[in-house]
Design a protein around this motif. Structure first.
Motif: not given
Length: 172
Positions: A122-131, A160-172
């Motif tokens: 989740c942290w990686s995806v949010k960081l990647g979205r921000q960067q 399971v990871r895909v579901q988590n990654i998708g949710n994290c990418y869409m969340s603030p």
């Protein structure tokens, strides 16, 4: 013939020799681990590693690229003898760029938030979205890359990871 020896109070020759041997042993172990059967491990000080031609950084964490790591990447905490390090297998460069960014961010996350794999994803995806590493298109590609991954003893199966990654990418 007089031989002078400089030993401070409370210190003996044996204590100094043991300390020197401990440090030498630790240095050799780190050196041998970094080689991992590779003739050349590459060491990158903090802030000098690149993914896709872009410099990426993880605070004061070093990055070592080696071969035969046994995994695509791993994070090791700082010890008395080794700085905090992200270890990258040389096969990392054969992966698609969105996956490279994700892997680096995931290992960096372990240095920031600990060993929780889902939280690191989740942290990686949010960081990647921000960067700007991940656009909606590259996220779809990343999620497809993980979809059929069977997982291992530390990582959940791909779906399971895909579901988590998708949710994290869409969340603030």
């Amino acid at each position: 013939m007089n031989i002078e020896c400089s030993i401070t109070a409370g210190e003996s020759f044996f204590n100094r020799q043991e300390d020197m041997m401990t440090r030498l042993t630790a240095f050799l172990l780190i050196f041998l681990f970094a080689l991992q059967g590779s003739a050349r491990a590459q060491t990158f000080p903090p802030g000098s590693f690149q993914v896709g031609g872009n410099t990426v950084a993880c605070g004061g964490v070093w990055t070592v690229v080696t071969s035969n790591l046994g995994d695509i990447a791993r994070a090791t905490p700082a010890t008395m003898y080794q700085p905090a390090t992200i270890w990258i297998d040389s096969s990392f460069y054969q992966m698609p760029l969105p996956v490279q960014y994700f892997v680096y961010g995931h290992e960096c996350a372990h240095h920031v938030i600990g060993m929780d794999e889902n939280a690191a994803d989740c942290w990686s995806v949010k960081l990647g979205r921000q960067q700007g590493w991940f656009t909606p298109v590259s996220m779809q590609f990343l999620m497809q890359s993980f979809a059929w991954n069977p997982g291992d003893w530390t990582h959940a199966p791909g779906w399971v990871r895909v579901q988590n990654i998708g949710n994290c990418y869409m969340s603030p």
